[in-house]
Design a protein around this motif. Structure first.
Motif: not given
Length: 408
Positions: A225-239
């Protein structure tokens, strides 16, 4: 003792004796087990074990198809994981060997067969398989995890960028990113956590792929159910990308679809809902052509490891281990074997006409992965300018080099 009390005493005593006699008779009448280990299970040297030996001696190609790995690769992997999955024998029975544990695990990943089917195939009880399976998955991932590494030097990034430039004609691309829903059976007491917008239950796999179809980064375990861009937004990779702690060359970008936000370091296509100009359509085509690498990587993953082809009926934490293990095996086998990807398996372009020839994986894996939905959000002006810069470059009106900062 009074007569009435004496009668009561003997009556109670009689009841107790009768109950003891009843329990004794019931215990004696209880059906004795016919065996400690079923006869056909005890003959483990037959069945799949014998077949595997014959394949190794007579038909190496079928052996590779059976396990998705050659005998040499299997023995290499067995040597890496043996110490972690070995158990001691007991006075009642001998422990399962690391070899048969690894064989069953690889066959399970390759086919997605039920534990009961594997039980009949390898003559090992399903309860035993369910106990050792997570341990073997962990051991495989730990042994091979170095095959999935996020680049952390400028030289590594430039090597990936060269690959995309040479094979996909998309300069300054450090990887293609995509996320997919891996379907699972509804976990007990999970509510709507794993329920996704497609009406199924799933776990999200987010991955970044290079031009060689190898995964450079994976993120596994988010609820369906995670929001579409939310997985990437919360990832360490993005950070880390935003903190510029990965030593990526300035101006490097990733390529994603509309499930991701348009940013300075992540290019997405122009929305098809707009009335696109010719040069915007050219940009979308070039981006789609380069981003096809990650789609092909997912397709190869499913075609090789059919456990991902249908809903997985195991605990979510075990499914996480399965996904990570399949990804690391994919990278390892892609590195070790030049025949891992058969001709016609992945998408290719006709060199004469430029038409896309779809790979056979699209038939195999069309229902295995569910794509993430579209992302909506505000995009920075600079991100739009960078995309426009690429658009002009692709129609021959601009100039694009690594040293360009692409900031206006």
């Amino acid at each position: 003792m009074a007569p009435s009390a004496s009668k009561l005493y003997f009556a109670v005593q009689d009841v107790v004796i009768q109950m003891l006699i009843y329990k004794l008779k019931k215990r004696m009448a209880r059906k004795k087990k016919r065996w400690w280990v079923r006869g056909w299970v005890a003959r483990r040297h037959l069945g799949a074990v014998q077949l595997i030996s014959e394949l190794a001696d007579e038909d190496p190609e079928s052996y590779t198809n059976y396990f998705r790995t050659s005998e040499d690769c299997f023995n290499f992997l067995l040597d890496k994981v043996s110490d972690k999955i070995t158990k001691q024998d007991t006075t009642c029975r001998a422990a399962l060997t690391p070899k048969i544990k690894l064989q069953i695990t690889l066959r399970f990943l390759a086919t997605g067969n039920s534990l009961k089917s594997l039980s009949y195939e390898f003559r090992v009880a399903p309860c035993s398989i369910s106990k050792f399976l997570p341990d073997v998955l962990i051991a495989i991932y730990e042994a091979l995890k170095d095959y999935i590494q996020v680049p952390n030097t400028e030289e590594c990034w430039r090597e990936i960028m060269d690959g995309f430039n040479d094979k996909c004609n998309f300069p300054m691309c450090g990887g293609a990113i995509d996320g997919k829903h891996v379907q699972i059976r509804c976990p007990a007491h999970s509510g709507s956590d794993y329920y996704n917008y497609k009406g199924t239950f799933s776990i999200v796999l987010l991955a970044v792929c290079d031009s060689e179809l190898k995964f450079r980064y994976i993120n596994v375990g988010h609820y369906g159910r995670a929001s579409d861009g939310g997985v990437f937004a919360r990832s360490n990779f993005k950070k880390k990308l935003e903190e510029m702690s990965l030593n990526a060359p300035e101006g490097m970008v990733l390529l994603g679809d509309q499930a991701f936000p348009l940013t300075d370091y992540l290019m997405t296509p122009y929305s098809r809902r707009l009335n696109l100009s010719k040069k915007q359509k050219i940009f979308n085509y070039r981006l789609c052509r380069a981003r096809r690498t990650v789609e092909n990587a997912f397709g190869v993953l499913v075609s090789k490891f059919r456990i991902l082809e249908k809903p997985i009926a195991l605990l979510p934490e075990t499914v996480d281990k399965i996904i990570k293990t399949c990804c690391v095996l994919h990278n390892w086998l892609k590195t070790r074997s030049s025949t891992y990807i058969e001709p016609g398996l992945i998408d290719e372009e006709n060199s004469e006409t430029g038409d896309l020839v779809e790979g056979s994986w699209r038939t195999i894996a069309q229902n295995s992965f569910r794509p993430l939905g579209n992302f909506s959000g505000n995009h920075s002006r600079n991100a739009h300018r960078i995309r426009e810069h690429y658009t002009d470059y692709f129609v021959g009106q601009g100039r694009l080099e690594w040293q360009d900062r692409m900031i206006y």
